[in-house]
Each structure stands twice: as structure tokens, then as C-alpha cells.
Scaffold this active site. Structure first.
Site, PDB file in Angstrom:
ATOM      1  N   ASP A  11     -11.152  -8.536  -1.052  1.00 44.22           N
ATOM      2  CA  ASP A  11     -10.930  -8.147   0.373  1.00 44.22           C
ATOM      3  C   ASP A  11     -10.950  -9.216   1.489  1.00 44.22           C
ATOM      4  OD1 ASP A  11     -12.305  -5.427   2.535  1.00 44.22           O
ATOM      5  OD2 ASP A  11     -11.053  -7.091   3.029  1.00 44.22           O
ATOM      6  N   ILE A  12      -9.912  -9.633   2.018  1.00 40.35           N
ATOM      7  CA  ILE A  12      -9.884 -10.957   2.838  1.00 40.35           C
ATOM      8  C   ILE A  12     -10.677 -10.800   3.936  1.00 40.35           C
ATOM      9  CG2 ILE A  12      -7.950 -10.168   4.124  1.00 40.35           C
ATOM     10  CD1 ILE A  12      -6.698 -13.070   3.838  1.00 40.35           C
ATOM     11  N   ASN A  25       2.286  -6.923  12.576  1.00 38.38           N
ATOM     12  CA  ASN A  25       3.636  -6.516  13.183  1.00 38.38           C
ATOM     13  C   ASN A  25       3.958  -7.058  14.367  1.00 38.38           C
ATOM     14  OD1 ASN A  25       3.027  -4.528  15.062  1.00 38.38           O
ATOM     15  ND2 ASN A  25       2.133  -3.356  13.410  1.00 38.38           N
ATOM     16  N   ASP A  35      -3.774  -5.441   7.961  1.00 36.26           N
ATOM     17  CA  ASP A  35      -3.866  -5.226   9.648  1.00 36.26           C
ATOM     18  C   ASP A  35      -4.602  -4.602   9.825  1.00 36.26           C
ATOM     19  OD1 ASP A  35      -1.077  -4.983  12.037  1.00 36.26           O
ATOM     20  OD2 ASP A  35      -2.972  -5.945  12.277  1.00 36.26           O
ATOM     21  N   SER A 124       4.086  -9.509   3.467  1.00 40.98           N
ATOM     22  CA  SER A 124       5.099  -8.679   3.215  1.00 40.98           C
ATOM     23  C   SER A 124       5.204  -7.973   1.919  1.00 40.98           C
ATOM     24  CB  SER A 124       6.612  -9.583   3.351  1.00 40.98           C
ATOM     25  OG  SER A 124       6.805  -9.965   4.503  1.00 40.98           O
ATOM     26  N   GLY A 126       3.401  -5.537   0.729  1.00 43.98           N
ATOM     27  CA  GLY A 126       2.958  -4.102   0.754  1.00 43.98           C
ATOM     28  C   GLY A 126       3.993  -3.208   1.668  1.00 43.98           C
ATOM     29  N   TYR A 128       6.200  -3.845   3.742  1.00 49.56           N
ATOM     30  CA  TYR A 128       7.436  -4.417   4.002  1.00 49.56           C
ATOM     31  C   TYR A 128       8.401  -4.560   2.643  1.00 49.56           C
ATOM     32  CZ  TYR A 128       6.425  -5.146   8.904  1.00 49.56           C
ATOM     33  OH  TYR A 128       6.329  -4.957  10.332  1.00 49.56           O
TER      34      TYR A 128
HETATM   35  N1  APR Z   1      -7.466  -7.803   1.602  1.00 52.05           N
HETATM   36  C1  APR Z   1      -6.470  -8.696   1.155  1.00 52.05           C
HETATM   37  N2  APR Z   1      -5.219  -8.061   0.871  1.00 52.05           N
HETATM   38  C2  APR Z   1      -5.132  -6.765   1.205  1.00 52.05           C
HETATM   39  C3  APR Z   1      -6.126  -5.983   2.080  1.00 52.05           C
HETATM   40  C4  APR Z   1      -7.206  -6.682   2.187  1.00 52.05           C
HETATM   41  N3  APR Z   1      -8.148  -6.025   2.955  1.00 52.05           N
HETATM   42  N4  APR Z   1      -5.250  -4.724   2.410  1.00 52.05           N
HETATM   43  C5  APR Z   1      -3.954  -4.906   1.944  1.00 52.05           C
HETATM   44  N5  APR Z   1      -3.880  -5.973   1.434  1.00 52.05           N
HETATM   45  C6  APR Z   1      -2.801  -6.564   0.513  1.00 52.05           C
HETATM   46  C7  APR Z   1      -1.743  -5.480   0.169  1.00 52.05           C
HETATM   47  O1  APR Z   1      -2.210  -4.909  -1.327  1.00 52.05           O
HETATM   48  C8  APR Z   1      -0.461  -6.333   0.176  1.00 52.05           C
HETATM   49  O2  APR Z   1      -0.593  -7.003  -1.048  1.00 52.05           O
HETATM   50  O3  APR Z   1      -1.880  -7.153   1.583  1.00 52.05           O
HETATM   51  C9  APR Z   1      -0.399  -7.260   1.191  1.00 52.05           C
HETATM   52  C10 APR Z   1       0.299  -7.171   2.435  1.00 52.05           C
HETATM   53  O4  APR Z   1       0.492  -5.691   2.440  1.00 52.05           O
HETATM   54  P1  APR Z   1       0.716  -5.003   3.810  1.00 52.05           P
HETATM   55  O5  APR Z   1      -0.725  -5.125   4.481  1.00 52.05           O
HETATM   56  O6  APR Z   1       1.165  -3.567   3.902  1.00 52.05           O
HETATM   57  O7  APR Z   1       1.467  -6.090   4.821  1.00 52.05           O
HETATM   58  P2  APR Z   1       3.000  -5.990   4.772  1.00 52.05           P
HETATM   59  O8  APR Z   1       3.583  -5.720   3.596  1.00 52.05           O
HETATM   60  O9  APR Z   1       3.347  -7.546   5.208  1.00 52.05           O
HETATM   61  O10 APR Z   1       3.550  -5.060   5.915  1.00 52.05           O
HETATM   62  C11 APR Z   1       2.979  -5.266   7.284  1.00 52.05           C
HETATM   63  O11 APR Z   1       2.356  -3.101   7.329  1.00 52.05           O
HETATM   64  O12 APR Z   1      -0.030  -2.572   8.235  1.00 52.05           O
HETATM   65  C12 APR Z   1       1.352  -2.645   8.586  1.00 52.05           C
HETATM   66  O13 APR Z   1       1.070  -3.353  11.018  1.00 52.05           O
HETATM   67  C13 APR Z   1       1.370  -4.057   9.579  1.00 52.05           C
HETATM   68  O14 APR Z   1       3.540  -3.299  10.400  1.00 52.05           O
HETATM   69  C14 APR Z   1       2.931  -4.142   9.517  1.00 52.05           C
HETATM   70  C15 APR Z   1       3.330  -3.917   8.057  1.00 52.05           C
END
Ligand code: APR
Length: 184
Positions: A11-12, A25, A35, A124, A126, A128
Site C-alpha cells: 500500500d503506497i 484526476n 487517489d 492509469s 486501474g 483508466y
Molecule cells: N497503493 C498502491 N497502489 C494502489 C493503491 C494503494 N493504496 N490503491 C490502488 N492502487 C493501484 C491500482 O491497483 C492500480 O494498479 O493503483 C493503480 C492505479 O489505479 P487507480 O487508482 O484506479 O488509478 P488510475 O487508473 O490512474 O485512474 C485514476 O481513478 O481514483 C480515480 O481520481 C482518480 O479519476 C482518477 C482515476
């Protein structure tokens, strides 16, 4: 040749490095995924800080591919670097170039602030919808290139949130290291 790039599954929000990167976003006002986790752990101060950042166009505080650095408030790291990844639309809208810019823009801000260690989530990959294997290659390739040019913090951590993404990152790093070692 060892790379200054580590790959970990965690978990980052728990990392105590100089900066963690948020896959935000364009509003910078939080969301789901990483986020949401970052805003939950940082506490309300981060959202209040971001809300005060200037809008470069209505509702937009950070364009896709750009990055903005903020304090980390209750997070254990020192800074949060918010970047906005591209939404995957099939690969014909400069998504790959924009994703690479997320990494280079974030690394440039980290260097500017004297940060010596930075952690990226899989931007991106997740909500995206960016293909994980290609995103992993772009993340590793961009970070290694800038590290070789001394245009990045000494330590870069690529964080996976599950073993599937960790596998893509490990494979991308292994392939990139083999290429830079040349034909065996
Ligand atoms: N720690 C590390 N990685 C994480 C965590 C965490 N706590 N939570 C999620 N992830 C990973 C996901 O599993 C994925 O591999 O982060 C990566 C990016 O996923 P998203 O968070 O969905 O981000 P993204 O695909 O860039 O989409 C961004 O989603 O949450 C909204 O506000 C954000 O609109 C924006 C969009």
C-alpha cells in the site's frame, strides 16, 4: 549493473520515502483507487490544500501528463506528487506518450525539490484502463532512462498493489536490464 529501481507490492500510503506519486484526476480533488487511499490517509488538509490550487481551466488543476507537488500532511512521506494519467482509449490518442510524461514530469519535480526517493503506483492501470504490460514497460523504461541521465532521485520504487501487476513490473525491469547489458 544494478538499477536504482525497486519493485514492491504494498500500500503506497505506508511508504516513508521522500515523495509518493498519486494517480489523480484533473480536478486534484480526490477520487477512488490510490487517489482515494492517499486522501484518506493524508487527512483533510491535503484536499483543502488542493482546493486552493489555481484552476488552469474550469475544473482543471493539472492536465494529463503534468504533475503538481504538495505537502503530505498525515502521510509518512514528505511530499505527494499528483499526476494525471491518460485514460486508455485504444492507443491512438497519444496515451503512451502521455503516460511516459507522467513519470518524467513527476521525476523532474522530485529532483527540483531535492527528493532522493520516490514511489510510483501503476499510473492509469486501474480506473483508466491502460494495458498493464505496456504500462509497466513505459514506467520502467522512462525511469531507467532518466536515472541513467542522472535526472531522477537516486531511488525509485515502482509499487504494485497486487501480484499480477508486480509480475508485469518485474518482467519489464528484467527485460530492460537484459537489453542494457547487451547481447550475451
Ligand atoms: N497503493 C498502491 N497502489 C494502489 C493503491 C494503494 N493504496 N490503491 C490502488 N492502487 C493501484 C491500482 O491497483 C492500480 O494498479 O493503483 C493503480 C492505479 O489505479 P487507480 O487508482 O484506479 O488509478 P488510475 O487508473 O490512474 O485512474 C485514476 O481513478 O481514483 C480515480 O481520481 C482518480 O479519476 C482518477 C482515476
Amino acid at each position: 549493473m544494478s538499477s536504482g529501481i525497486d519493485i514492491i507490492e504494498c500500500d503506497i500510503t505506508r511508504l516513508e520515502c521522500g515523495a509518493i506519486v498519486n494517480a489523480a484526476n484533473r480536478t486534484l480533488l480526490g477520487g477512488g483507487g490510490v487517489d482515494g487511499a492517499i486522501h484518506r490517509t493524508s487527512g483533510p488538509g491535503l484536499l483543502e490544500y488542493c482546493r486552493r490550487l489555481p484552476e488552469i481551466e474550469p475544473g482543471v488543476r493539472c492536465r494529463t501528463g503534468d504533475a503538481v507537488i504538495t505537502p503530505a500532511f498525515s502521510l509518512p512521506c514528505e511530499f505527494v506528487i499528483h499526476t494525471v494519467g491518460p485514460i486508455w482509449r485504444g492507443g491512438y490518442s497519444s496515451e503512451e506518450e502521455l503516460l511516459a510524461r507522467c513519470y518524467s514530469s513527476s521525476l523532474a519535480l522530485a529532483v527540483e525539490k531535492g527528493v532522493t526517493s520516490i514511489a510510483f503506483p501503476a499510473i492509469s492501470c486501474g480506473a483508466y484502463g491502460f494495458p498493464a504490460d505496456r504500462a509497466a514497460e513505459i514506467a520502467v523504461g522512462t525511469c531507467m532512462m532518466l536515472q541513467e541521465r542522472r535526472m531522477s532521485p537516486e531511488r525509485i520504487v515502482l509499487v504494485a498493489y497486487d501480484s499480477w501487476m508486480e509480475g508485469h513490473l518485474d518482467r519489464a525491469l528484467r527485460e530492460r536490464m537484459n537489453r542494457s547489458l547487451g547481447p550475451s
